[in-house]
Enzyme design. Structure first.
Site, short mmCIF file in Angstrom:
data_model
loop_
_atom_site.label_atom_id
_atom_site.label_comp_id
_atom_site.label_asym_id
_atom_site.label_seq_id
_atom_site.Cartn_x
_atom_site.Cartn_y
_atom_site.Cartn_z
N ARG A 1 -2.03 -6.15 -8.08
CA ARG A 1 -1.04 -7.20 -7.84
C ARG A 1 -1.06 -8.25 -8.94
O ARG A 1 -0.05 -8.80 -9.30
CB ARG A 1 -1.30 -7.88 -6.50
CG ARG A 1 -1.11 -6.98 -5.32
CD ARG A 1 -1.61 -7.63 -4.08
NE ARG A 1 -3.05 -7.84 -4.24
CZ ARG A 1 -3.88 -8.19 -3.28
NH1 ARG A 1 -3.42 -8.39 -2.08
NH2 ARG A 1 -5.16 -8.34 -3.51
N LYS B 1 -15.66 -7.68 4.43
CA LYS B 1 -14.53 -7.98 5.30
C LYS B 1 -14.86 -7.63 6.74
O LYS B 1 -15.55 -6.66 7.01
CB LYS B 1 -13.29 -7.19 4.87
CG LYS B 1 -12.78 -7.53 3.49
CD LYS B 1 -11.58 -6.68 3.15
CE LYS B 1 -11.07 -6.98 1.75
NZ LYS B 1 -9.91 -6.14 1.41
N HIS C 1 0.84 -1.20 0.00
CA HIS C 1 0.00 0.00 0.00
C HIS C 1 0.88 1.26 0.00
O HIS C 1 0.64 2.19 -0.76
CB HIS C 1 -0.90 0.06 1.24
CG HIS C 1 -1.97 -0.96 1.30
ND1 HIS C 1 -2.18 -1.73 2.42
CD2 HIS C 1 -2.91 -1.34 0.40
CE1 HIS C 1 -3.21 -2.53 2.20
NE2 HIS C 1 -3.66 -2.31 0.98
N SER D 1 -3.44 -7.36 2.98
CA SER D 1 -3.76 -7.18 4.39
C SER D 1 -4.28 -8.47 4.99
O SER D 1 -3.96 -8.81 6.14
CB SER D 1 -4.81 -6.07 4.56
OG SER D 1 -4.29 -4.84 4.17
#
Length: 164
Positions: free
Chosen positions: A89, A41, A17, A127
């Protein structure tokens, strides 16, 4: 003045990040790191805590941190942003982020979405992975900024994550 918004849940912020944030800061006059909630989440940290963790790590003078739980394009419009910056990514990230970019541009045609590819060393980093490794007692020091590693260890070991 060219303003960009770099949105995410940042739960917790990773070195990946930070790389995207710092690279965006070189491209824009101002970058707003926008802590948002993701209903899919269960957060380890509250939105306020996530914002504070980011502030501990980001020293660029043209970067500020904010919290918002509404429609991203509404925030961007209200703050005069010309771009949304997202890190990618893998191809799987692109599929999802491309859909969001198209919807955002449909809702607010003046906004552009810029995708910055992750550096090789951050391609696997998320994360969720950091939380998993930490909760199982692993070493996360290579994945998160040193300034916040202890905060993450403490929260993982207490297991007292809260919902926003």
């Amino acid at each position: 003045m060219k303003i960009a918004v770099c949105p995410g849940s940042f739960d917790p912020v990773t070195l990946g990040h930070l790389d995207i944030i710092k690279r965006a800061a070189k491209l824009f006059d101002e970058v707003i790191v926008l802590v948002m909630s993701n209903s899919e989440k269960k957060p380890l940290f509250t939105s306020d805590e996530r914002a504070d963790l980011i502030k501990k790590c980001v020293k660029d003078k043209n970067v500020r941190v904010d919290i918002y739980n509404g429609l991203l394009v509404d925030y961007a419009k209200a703050h005069g942003a010309v771009a949304i910056v997202k890190g990618l990514r893998a191809v799987s990230d692109f599929d999802y982020e491309f859909q969001l970019a198209l919807i955002n541009q449909s809702l607010y045609p003046r906004i552009e979405t810029l995708f910055l590819s992750a550096k090789g060393e951050n391609m696997f980093l998320s994360s969720s992975m950091v939380k998993e490794v930490c909760s199982l007692g692993g070493d996360i020091s290579a994945f998160v900024p040193a300034e916040i590693a202890d905060d993450i260890y403490l929260r993982c070991n207490k297991g007292d994550g809260s919902n926003d």
